[in-house]
Scaffold this motif. Structure first.
Motif, PDB file in Angstrom:
ATOM      1  N   ILE A   1      45.991 -58.858-169.512  1.00 23.78           N
ATOM      2  CA  ILE A   1      44.833 -59.732-169.332  1.00 23.78           C
ATOM      3  C   ILE A   1      43.765 -59.018-168.511  1.00 23.78           C
ATOM      4  N   ILE A   2      42.521 -59.144-168.979  1.00 22.26           N
ATOM      5  CA  ILE A   2      41.372 -58.579-168.271  1.00 22.26           C
ATOM      6  C   ILE A   2      40.734 -59.722-167.482  1.00 22.26           C
ATOM      7  N   PRO A   3      40.999 -59.803-166.184  1.00 24.58           N
ATOM      8  CA  PRO A   3      40.389 -60.862-165.376  1.00 24.58           C
ATOM      9  C   PRO A   3      39.002 -60.432-164.901  1.00 24.58           C
ATOM     10  N   ILE A   4      37.990 -61.230-165.222  1.00 26.65           N
ATOM     11  CA  ILE A   4      36.608 -60.904-164.878  1.00 26.65           C
ATOM     12  C   ILE A   4      36.086 -61.939-163.887  1.00 26.65           C
ATOM     13  N   THR A   5      35.685 -61.464-162.720  1.00 20.34           N
ATOM     14  CA  THR A   5      35.183 -62.354-161.669  1.00 20.34           C
ATOM     15  C   THR A   5      33.752 -62.795-161.989  1.00 20.34           C
ATOM     16  N   GLU A   6      33.261 -63.751-161.222  1.00 24.82           N
ATOM     17  CA  GLU A   6      31.890 -64.251-161.432  1.00 24.82           C
ATOM     18  C   GLU A   6      30.847 -63.161-161.240  1.00 24.82           C
ATOM     19  N   ASP A   7      31.145 -62.172-160.379  1.00 27.35           N
ATOM     20  CA  ASP A   7      30.202 -61.077-160.169  1.00 27.35           C
ATOM     21  C   ASP A   7      30.527 -59.868-161.056  1.00 27.35           C
ATOM     22  N   ASN A   8      31.215 -60.134-162.176  1.00 29.51           N
ATOM     23  CA  ASN A   8      31.534 -59.132-163.206  1.00 29.51           C
ATOM     24  C   ASN A   8      32.386 -57.960-162.724  1.00 29.51           C
TER      25      ASN A   8
END
Length: 180
Positions: A47-54
């Motif tokens: 899984i590629i987890p992407i935060t709100e700040d990319n």
């Protein structure tokens, strides 16, 4: 032209917690015989987890098979009968502490089809909610957040060597750049 190999005999060599190993005697298209050593694996998700700040969340851990500390996307084995999305969310939470209700399938591929039937399913997770990680008792993990540019640079310089991470990040980057 025929490519298929007909299995004539299967001998189970090893049954383990994660993998099984068998040796198949096969009939080749030219009617000759050969042996195939096959590692059976139930499959896995990454899984590629992407935060709100990319930023992308990666995990750093020691991998005994290669005797190195690797930087990877969170991933894990699919449990018998487990839904792939549920597995991806479970692994995300176990390894990073983050949860999400937004998961999309990116790609699936065989990791090493010359000797293993393992299929890896890659997902992208957004709308992350921070929580507490709960890695398996035999996992020692450090969480790292990097920008896409930092990850691509680490792939280019050989600092990221894990195939699932490389495939996942390059596929994501390629699709993202096409959709801009």
């Amino acid at each position: 032209m025929t490519f298929e190999e007909k299995t004539m005999k299967t001998e189970r060599i090893y049954e383990g917690r994660i993998i099984n190993v068998r040796v198949d005697t096969v009939e080749l298209p030219n009617k000759k015989y050969s042996k195939r050593e096959i590692v059976e694996h139930p499959g896995a998700v990454g899984i590629i987890p992407i935060t709100e700040d990319n930023k992308i969340i990666l995990v750093k851990q020691f991998r005994k098979a290669v005797e190195e500390v690797l930087l990877e996307i969170p991933a894990g084995k699919i449990e018998p009968g487990e839904n792939l999305v549920r597995c991806a969310v479970r692994e995300l939470e176990e390894e990073t502490g983050f949860t999400t209700d937004h998961v999309e399938k990116l790609i699936e591929f065989y990791t090493a089809p010359g000797f293993s039937n393992e299929k890896l399913h890659i997902y992208v997770a957004k709308n992350l909610k921070e929580g507490i990680s709960n890695p398996d008792e035999d996992e020692n993990i450090e969480i790292i957040e990097l920008s896409m540019d930092e990850i691509l640079n680490k792939i280019e310089t050989g600092e990221i060597k894990d195939s699932k991470t490389i495939v996942a990040m390059l596929t994501y980057t390629n699709l993202y750049s096409k959709n801009r």
